[in-house]
Design an enzyme around this catalytic site. Structure first.
Site, PDB file in Angstrom:
ATOM      1  N   SER A  77      10.649  12.472-102.703  1.00 50.05           N
ATOM      2  CA  SER A  77       9.563  13.472-103.116  1.00 50.05           C
ATOM      3  C   SER A  77       8.341  13.133-103.995  1.00 50.05           C
ATOM      4  O   SER A  77       7.550  13.936-103.786  1.00 50.05           O
ATOM      5  CB  SER A  77      10.594  14.494-103.917  1.00 50.05           C
ATOM      6  OG  SER A  77      10.586  14.102-105.053  1.00 50.05           O
ATOM      7  N   LYS A 132       8.293  14.845-111.151  1.00 56.60           N
ATOM      8  CA  LYS A 132       7.232  15.395-110.363  1.00 56.60           C
ATOM      9  C   LYS A 132       5.863  15.054-110.914  1.00 56.60           C
ATOM     10  O   LYS A 132       5.959  14.674-112.196  1.00 56.60           O
ATOM     11  CB  LYS A 132       7.500  16.938-110.263  1.00 56.60           C
ATOM     12  CG  LYS A 132       9.038  17.287-109.700  1.00 56.60           C
ATOM     13  CD  LYS A 132       8.991  17.019-108.284  1.00 56.60           C
ATOM     14  CE  LYS A 132      10.548  17.158-107.654  1.00 56.60           C
ATOM     15  NZ  LYS A 132      10.722  16.835-106.273  1.00 56.60           N
TER      16      LYS A 132
END
Length: 267
Positions: A77, A132
């Protein structure tokens, strides 16, 4: 079953320290008095192990809780910034000193800046750690339209770097899907992202980040479960700021170790 290393370290450190202290204050002198002159008293095996392991466990606990903690990247990701199999170190005091296990902040040092790569406890399951990039800070208006990012009404520039190229397994899948590599400018941080032309992941939106929360996204924009899908990250869920890759394990099928990534600073 989830294995909580922090609780285990605290428990082992407390237990070994307690055993060593009780023996020192209540039993060691009695054993010494019972041993003939010139001979060294023998410690019980449990006490010997406790005395040996307590300082080591204490150092590991303090380092991991207040300085840096290692993590392994399990998914793609955050590609191309972080690849599957990268081992990173996370600065645990960048956003404040917290007590281990209790996660209570006792010293306020700083707060995430836009563009920081952060590790946090997943809001829907705090036993899981996610990583993230911070896109929106408290009070920011974040919009995402046609794969373009807007913050407080201003478009974040993107410059194409052509087709994405990579050799690991996750990269080969992106190459087959004609993924594009771009450089995104978040005003203070420039970083690479990946998009897949023709794929629409999620809906276009505009949100305002509430106080005490952050809006985060993965750099692999069409292959990331992030704030677009499950909401904001509360400040108390922050673990720390990722800052360096110390190992890049690719497995036996992809060259084992990618030495060129060792020591890479995370931006």
């Amino acid at each position: 079953m989830h294995f909580d290393l922090a609780k285990t370290l605290v428990g082992l450190t407390f237990a070994t320290g307690l055993i060593w202290a009780i023996d020192h204050w209540f039993f060691a002198k009695r054993r010494a008095a019972e041993v003939p002159a010139g001979e060294a008293p023998r410690e019980p095996v449990l006490v010997e192990y406790a005395r040996s392991f307590f300082p080591v466990l204490l150092i590991v606990l303090l380092f991991r809780s207040f300085l840096a903690e290692p993590f392994r990247i399990p998914t793609g990701s955050m590609m191309p910034t972080l690849l599957v199999g990268d081992f990173i170190l996370v600065n645990k005091f960048a956003y404040g000193i917290r007590l281990p296990v209790l996660d209570k902040k006792i010293i306020d040092i700083g707060e995430p800046e836009r563009g920081d790569v952060v590790v946090f406890r997943y809001p829907k399951n705090p036993q899981e750690d996610y990583i993230k990039r911070v896109i929106g800070k408290p009070g920011d208006e974040v919009s995402y339209r046609n794969k373009r990012l807007y913050i407080n009404g201003k478009e974040m520039p993107q410059d194409s770097h052509g087709p994405y190229a990579g050799t690991d397994q996750e990269s080969r899948d992106l190459v087959r899907r004609n993924a594009e590599s771009l450089q995104e400018n978040l005003e203070t941080v420039q970083h690479r992202i990946i998009t897949i032309p023709g794929e629409q992941v999620g809906m276009d939106f505009t949100v305002t980040v509430p106080p005490g929360h952050y809006f985060v996204m993965g750099d692999n924009r069409d292959r990331s479960s992030d704030s677009r899908f499950w909401g904001f990250v509360p400040e108390q869920n922050l673990v720390g700021k990722a800052f360096v890759i110390w190992m890049a394990w690719r497995g036996f099928g992809d060259g084992v170790v990618e030495f060129g990534r060792l020591g890479t600073l995370i931006k």
